[in-house]
Design an enzyme around this catalytic site. Structure first.
Site, PDB file in Angstrom:
ATOM      1  CD  GLU A 189      -2.801   1.317   2.397  1.00  0.00           C
ATOM      2  OE1 GLU A 189      -3.610   2.253   2.445  1.00  0.00           O
ATOM      3  OE2 GLU A 189      -2.713   0.448   3.279  1.00  0.00           O
ATOM      4  CE  LYS A 199      -6.524   0.092   1.392  1.00  0.00           C
ATOM      5  NZ  LYS A 199      -7.042  -0.350   2.705  1.00  0.00           N
TER       6      LYS A 199
END
Length: 295
Positions: free
Chosen positions: A176, A213
């Site tokens: 992420e 992400k």
């Protein structure tokens, strides 16, 4: 790797519920839920309250695999139980929702317009416990604040170094590298990020699969290429501070990108609601995020 869970994460229609608020974000999450600081006097009581909130979400009749294909847990939630069963086991066996674990310990100070992760002491032990608990994958967050090539590179290099340890432990990492939605040069930062991610993805060995992400991109379709990369199981998006309606609209303009919302998922839920009211709000939220994710 659980192949049934892997298939659901690769091809399942739906989104990931991010239920991984940690120490820093827990008071804000509780306040949004209608539980103020007067309700707890120490961290243990605070985490008991947030576990009760998460339990209410997960056990709701509106929380089902028809809309929600995965859920990201905080470490204490993984160690806890829901209806007498370990949380990850309950998620998969009862709800058929794939369990993930947040493993980072927060962000280091800003350098080169980015914030890498703080060191993660005891990571290997945590990963072993996660495997034992039936966790499928992990999540770890860094933040890019501007289009500084050194900062972007530092974020991606650290993410992949740790991802390789996670893969070696038998888990699927969600990488992420959030790009701050308020960055004035967000589109440029995202271009740098795609280039850096591509370079590291190309270097992964066969079978070393990851998920990504990302912030919902400024340029629609920016991550379409990475969705087709053989080492990428799925690309998901955080709401990043956008209100849910705005986040859904932006998400819907990016086919193949699915949601992994936290604050936006809990928007409108309250400790004071009856179970019927709570279920109805969660159902409406899940439906709207689902529709944006499958657009």
């Amino acid at each position: 790797m659980n192949e049934q869970q892997a298939e659901q994460m690769r091809h399942g229609a739906g989104f990931i519920a991010a239920l991984d608020q940690s120490g820093g974000s827990t008071p804000k999450a509780l306040a949004g839920y209608g539980v103020g600081p007067e309700r707890y006097s120490n961290d243990a009581e605070m985490f008991d309250l947030v576990h009760a909130m998460r339990t209410r979400v997960i056990t709701s009749k509106s929380f089902t695999s028809e809309r929600i294909i995965g859920a990201i847990l905080f470490e204490r939630t993984m160690d806890g139980q829901i209806e007498g069963r370990p949380t990850a086991e309950y998620l998969w066996e009862v709800k058929h929702v794939v369990p993930f674990l947040k493993v980072d310990k927060g962000l280091a100070d800003e350098e080169h317009r980015a914030r890498v992760m703080k060191p993660i002491p005891g990571l290997d032990d945590l990963l072993a416990r996660a495997v034992e608990a039936g966790i499928f994958g992990t999540k770890m967050r860094s933040v890019i604040l501007a289009a500084d090539p050194e900062g972007v590179r530092a974020v991606v290099e650290q993410q992949f170094e740790i991802a390789e340890r996670i893969i070696a432990a038998g888990l699927v990492p969600i990488i992420e590298p959030e790009v701050d939605i308020h960055a004035t040069d967000k589109a440029k930062a995202e271009e740098l990020l795609v280039a850096s991610l591509t370079e590291r993805l190309d270097a992964l060995s066969e079978g070393a699969d990851v998920m990504l992400k990302v912030s919902i991109p400024t340029v629609d379709g920016l991550y379409s290429y990475l969705m087709k990369h053989p080492r990428v199981m799925r690309v998901v998006a955080l709401s990043g501070g956008y209100e849910r309606e705005d986040a859904n609209a932006r998400l819907a303009r990016n086919p193949g990108l699915i949601a992994s919302f936290s604050r936006a998922l809990l928007e409108g839920l309250s400790d004071g609601q009856s179970q019927e009211e709570f279920d109805a709000v969660l159902a409406a939220t899940a439906e709207s995020v689902y529709e944006a994710s499958i657009a």
